[in-house]
Design an enzyme around this catalytic site. Structure first.
Site, PDB file in Angstrom:
ATOM      1  CD1 TRP A  42       9.603   2.972   4.873  1.00  0.00           C
ATOM      2  CD2 TRP A  42       7.925   4.132   3.980  1.00  0.00           C
ATOM      3  NE1 TRP A  42       8.541   2.116   4.698  1.00  0.00           N
ATOM      4  CE2 TRP A  42       7.494   2.789   4.156  1.00  0.00           C
ATOM      5  CE3 TRP A  42       7.014   5.045   3.432  1.00  0.00           C
ATOM      6  CZ2 TRP A  42       6.222   2.346   3.797  1.00  0.00           C
ATOM      7  CZ3 TRP A  42       5.748   4.613   3.087  1.00  0.00           C
ATOM      8  CH2 TRP A  42       5.361   3.279   3.262  1.00  0.00           C
ATOM      9  CB  CYS A  95       4.960  -2.596   5.800  1.00  0.00           C
ATOM     10  SG  CYS A  95       6.159  -3.482   6.798  1.00  0.00           S
ATOM     11  CE1 TYR A 125       9.374  -2.334   6.711  1.00  0.00           C
ATOM     12  CE2 TYR A 125       9.765  -0.055   7.332  1.00  0.00           C
ATOM     13  CZ  TYR A 125       8.951  -1.021   6.778  1.00  0.00           C
ATOM     14  OH  TYR A 125       7.715  -0.682   6.303  1.00  0.00           O
ATOM     15  CG  ASP A 175       0.931  -5.199   0.744  1.00  0.00           C
ATOM     16  OD1 ASP A 175       0.846  -4.305   1.614  1.00  0.00           O
ATOM     17  OD2 ASP A 175       2.010  -5.594   0.281  1.00  0.00           O
TER      18      ASP A 175
END
Lengths: 735, 735
Positions: free
Chosen positions: A290, A325, A569, A407
């Protein structure tokens, strides 16, 4: 297959220290095999080689593996680009055997053997001798003769609906008085067994043909992102049927060293897969990043397809750089559908994260009502993507079958959640967070409150506003058989403020989910409204409108601060681009309005992949001490890549795709990578442009040959330092 | 603290790629600190340095940390060998502050600040300003003045019963018109906060003084092992109060990167600790090894104390070699008691293992009734050690508070269980295996059946005997305040065959625990009994008695095979030492008896640490086809080390311990290491003997100075290739 990776040599060392712990190493890889005896003597060795002429000998075996032959069509596996037979468990398939002579059922005894992995074991169902029966028995391996003709024999073979999923080796064994005679290993007759949503007894049974078409057989789809009032989407090629993808999925489970005997259970398979999709801990598929830089790897926004990612992992046996993600979720979707588990990709807008089952996200305002950038450490993700997979849950009390959240994005919680789920969506809706697995975290992602704290001079915090409706605002997936989105928020939550909603929340809190109580409401003497334009094109200026309303009958002195940031984000601010204070004295029942101009040059050089700007307007009323706070997000609109086809799309005939793009920025784009997926089954086409001048338009053409009939997708993405998440797509009906 | 380890540099790299994912890195280490401002200006800077003479200034602080001062006694922490104050949460402690002048409550404003870790945060309770109140409020941080005298002020400070556990830094802050003035960082006033079993509001509250004395404050104990009919035990020094042990425990949680704000919950702390005690995955404390060689490390049987292990981990920051189940459990016990969680070490005799919630352990007999050594892949551990810790479970429905199983031994299941629990003992008893965490695995460990399969000529298996009472036969822990054992089997299981037992089993099966059904009982026309001597001294010969009984009125031809192996304590055979077939024709209602001699030389050269021999006698009756099978274990008795004290044990005065041992083997022992714990707080004394001749006796003396009063233990172990698990102990009453 696994010899080259450094991780595996560690595992071999580790295994050596387990000598006295297990009788044999764990049987956990499809790639490792045991030799099977060609001839297994019964001890009473005859003098000289045994005379076997009298006994049945297998000359050839046909498993009818061609896509247009009977098996793959019946098993919904004809789309897999795979030479071997792929069958779904719990459903018969046909094989034909040619012997040296006609089969005599009274005299000859032969059977079929299915083996998987090393150290196969009957009691673990990794070694299965299947004997010829009169009738196939439900729930068990079995084989029956369907026809005989001269030397050939046709068999109908069935695996149980709880069969191990993976690649089985097939042997034929013939009984002789001297021992058991077996056919030699033949990789062409290896059979892949996968989950079967069409089989009523399978845990993944889904009794809806349209849903199976979408959730199992659709190999492309859309991913939703952005913010809940302004949803963007991008297309994605799941590609679960492409060559070697099934092998990649099996390799991934092998790499996790998941014991083969446990691969019959979709709960366990999906849980292990959720750990393996991310590279944390276990050298899994994708490395999360990220940092906005993505050195030595592909930026998460540049991928269009899971195929390249899974194949790279399979071929290099090293984690692939980089994912965020939606990439984790998209690859996971491919894996689940490929293995035959119905699956869909879900986006939760305004997702609380990494919060250890804490229902609170804290924002701290200093004594002037300004956001304290040093003390505010929580963030809410603009969106978060995960997957749902469909299965029954024998491991839970009744009522929790159906969609389950899994997830694969690594979370930084106390548990180091590098695996998450399956958690029943229905359990989350009802706050039953103690039901495995990991439900408290998912519950908090969709249910947290935002708490505004006012920091006093002595460092203490006084609770201000508690907003209960800013998280989990909208949960979307793709509509069946269309490109539209489907709102599934009501499957996760009762309506905000309803009695059922409160009951669910009470249940969750009872089981340890933590929550801050709201402070007693004070009279609302003043209101603050903030307006941002619905659509803002990247590269343009726009205004943030602020409206202060005095609802009281006294004059009020109001102070508000606008804090504007470029954010990731994940809600993490990258840089502050605006900081403005507005003071107004407002007469009773009057409204004060102000506009704050945000210029293109304020943000242009600072944008990160999703081009998100975040505004917090906060302040207070001098007379009453009332706190005012409103947050708004602006997602800058990025121009799309324009894709057109020249000429008709005909199977096997060359055609042209034209791609066009205009640079929206008032500066040149440097080192631009254009990535086109869907032209080839395996690899994306890459084009590199060293520079695209300010406001310039480029056009490029690609030749290719459609290799599959029906609706196919071509997807392109453009990536460079200044501009990311530029995508375009084209749907072709290949005839 | 964490700079030197290779693992941490990885973690720093990993953190860098998380720039856009979190606003600040996770606050997960007690060792990392933030600077706190000595003077925090309010913006309105005065001209020149502010005149602070008028304001309160802290001259000195006394936290009354001496063991004989008030705090540690009241908090049951006086035994910790630690310079700093250690308090249990939810209970007031006293501090005394000396100012530059008398405190004026009307005019002066000051407060105490507690900080933990880096990036401390009020909303996460990692930064806590504590203001002076009139009265302490239940459940919150607070401080009240208990007395003032001239310039000194005495405060009673209390932490909440859900306080974070760890090392807090303490500051004093004084408010001035120019800003906040703080005391400088002073490590001497750092305060450790730990769990409080004496506090009714703490989740670990245990309302029984005798139990707290044992499960929290006893720093030594016994570990049971062997087999259920012949239980052996060895003493162990938990040593939770020794110098640096508390720091080691905190370091372990830091190394796990457990966020500080989650360290208030004993469920999470015990779960993370269960992962960190073993080195798998996370560079935790102890490396598991079962190879019988233990190269470059200490053999698991050689340890006597957790102290050396934890200190080595703390000092080297590398995993310690080697552990097996009882070592993992013993170190875990130290960690739990040290942090203030009531804990005990539990031994389950005949423990099913690594079996993925499968209630079956399979033993395969060939068509002659002999154990098939190639096909039998399951084993039952002679015993397995785990821990129980005491806490309430807010995360579960009511009824599951109390003892919780946690298991730190790494398991090779589908989940790669390198953490296990906490699982409620009560949930296991009732088969409620869906309740977190990991209950199915523990349920199977105590409830599996042993299934005997008869292999046919064609490779198929036919189910034979199903024995439901061979696993989880006895579960023991140590009796409170004594060296006796306490049978707690009834806390895990209802009586075998009772209605409640069947109901629990039905519940477990309903939630996915797998079980083989027993075959219908056939008439018992023949019985097989096997007798082994109750005690067999290592180095002696003994007989295995076999008794075949014909209960029918027909003559029977019986064949039985005796298979004898040296096994690891995990039940894994190392080598076959005996293989004998007995054929007998037995007249109706008669008994046939045979003795099989096992000689010392059969096993002497093959023994592994626990000196366990395993016998399977199996076979069949020709006339009826009835299967016969009985398993027996012999644990060879190893002579003990004999410890004696010369002279009285007086605090601070030198004394002598004499250790004596006789080699029981008819061969010399080579490279013998004698390890004596309890003579020093920190390190064991090691003595090395290059050779001890056959049947020889050696005597050695150790001088030492008792450094603690009361009942103390000295424990010695002897380790060499041919002989392990030789232990001895001496209890001293130091006056």
């Amino acid at each position: 297959m696994s010899a080259s990776s450094p991780d595996d040599s560690n595992s071999r060392r580790a295994l050596a220290s387990y000598v006295g712990r297990r009788i044999t190493p764990s049987n956990n890889s499809n790639a490792e095999e045991n030799e099977v005896l060609d001839f297994e003597y019964f001890g009473l060795t005859p003098r000289g080689p045994p005379n076997l002429e009298d006994f049945l000998e297998v000359w050839s075996v046909d498993v009818h593996q061609n896509p247009d032959d009977i098996n793959k069509k019946q098993h919904h596996t004809e789309l897999y680009d795979c030479r071997n037979l792929i069958v779904r468990r719990g459903q018969p398939f046909q094989i034909t055997i040619t012997f040296n002579r006609a089969y005599n059922s009274g005299k000859d005894k032969f059977w079929v053997e299915f083996l998987i992995g090393r150290y196969p074991d009957i009691t673990k169902q990794t070694y299965v001798p299947v004997y010829i029966q009169e009738q196939l028995e439900k729930g068990k391996w079995g084989a029956m003769v369907t026809s005989t003709r001269a030397n050939t024999l046709s068999l109908s073979v069935v695996s149980p609906p709880h069969c191990i999923v993976g690649r089985f080796r097939m042997y034929f064994a013939v009984m002789t008085p001297y021992g058991i005679r077996r056919t030699a290993r033949d990789p062409d007759t290896d059979i892949y067994v996968i989950f079967n949503p069409w089989c009523r007894e399978d845990m993944v049974y889904l009794d809806n043909e349209a849903e199976n078409e979408e959730y199992v057989l659709n190999d492309a789809g859309r991913i939703y992102y952005g913010k809940f009032t302004e949803i963007t989407s991008r297309p994605w090629i799941f590609g679960q049927f492409e060559r070697d993808i099934l092998d990649s999925c099996i390799y991934m489970l092998d790499r996790a060293r998941m014991p083969l005997q446990t691969r019959s259970c979709p709960i366990k398979v999906s849980r292990v897969a959720s750990a393996m999709i991310n590279a944390k801990d276990d050298a899994g598929v994708l490395v999360g990043c990220w940092d906005g830089k993505y050195a030595n790897g592909v930026a998460p926004t540049a991928w269009n397809s899971s195929v390249e990612i899974l194949l790279q992992y399979f071929q290099t046996q090293l984690p692939v750089c980089y994912g965020q993600c939606w990439v984790f979720a998209a690859v996971f979707n491919t894996v689940l559908r490929c293995l035959g588990i119905p699956a869909r990709l879900v986006t939760n807008f305004s997702s609380a994260h990494d919060n250890d089952a804490n229902l609170t996200t804290d924002i701290i305002l200093d004594e002037n009502g300004k956001k304290d950038m040093n003390l505010t450490k929580d963030s809410i993700w603009n969106y978060h993507c995960w997957n749902e997979c469909w299965m029954s849950r024998y491991d839970l009390p009744p009522g929790y079958d159906g969609w389950q959240v899994v997830d694969a994005t690594p979370q930084e919680t106390s548990e180091g959640m590098f695996r998450c789920g399956p958690a029943s969506v229905n359990a989350i809706k009802h706050g039953q967070v103690y039901l495995p697995y990991d439900a408290p975290f998912i519950y908090a992602e969709v249910n947290s409150d935002v708490v505004y704290w006012n920091r006093q001079k002595d460092g203490s915090l006084i609770k201000g506003d508690v907003k209960t409706d800013e998280v989990g605002m909208l949960i979307l997936t793709q509509e069946i058989g269309s490109n539209d989105r489907k709102d599934i928020t009501d499957q996760y939550k009762y309506p905000e403020g309803s009695q059922a909603d409160r009951a669910a929340q009470d249940t969750a809190i009872q089981y340890g989910v933590k929550k801050e109580e709201a402070v007693a409401e004070t009279a609302v003497d003043a209101t603050l409204n903030v307006h941002v334009p619905e659509k803002v094109l990247l590269g343009t200026n726009f205004d943030v409108g602020i409206e202060l309303k005095n609802n009281s009958s006294e004059k009020q002195h109001m102070t508000v601060h606008l804090n504007g940031c470029v954010v990731f984000y994940t809600g993490v601010p990258k840089i502050q681009i605006k900081d403005k204070t507005i003071k107004a004295s407002v007469e009773p029942h009057q409204v004060y309005q102000a506009q704050v101009k945000i210029k293109s040059k304020d943000y242009e050089d600072h944008l990160v992949e999703q081009s998100i700007l975040h505004f917090l307007v906060s302040g207070h009323v001098a007379e009453t001490g009332q706190t005012l706070a409103v947050q708004k997000t602006v997602i800058l609109q990025i121009p799309k890549l324009n894709l057109k086809a020249e000429g008709p799309a005909v199977y096997g005939r060359e055609m042209i795709i034209v791609i066009e793009f205009t640079n929206p920025l008032k500066k040149p784009l440097e080192e631009v990578i254009l990535r086109i997926d869907g032209l080839d089954t395996q690899k994306p086409k890459l084009k590199i442009f060293s520079s695209i001048p300010e406001s310039a338009t480029f056009t490029t053409k690609e030749w290719f040959v459609p290799w599959r009939r029906g609706i196919r997708k071509v997807i392109a993405s453009l990536d460079c330092k200044a501009l990311k998440q530029v995508v375009g797509e084209l749907e072709l009906n290949v005839i």
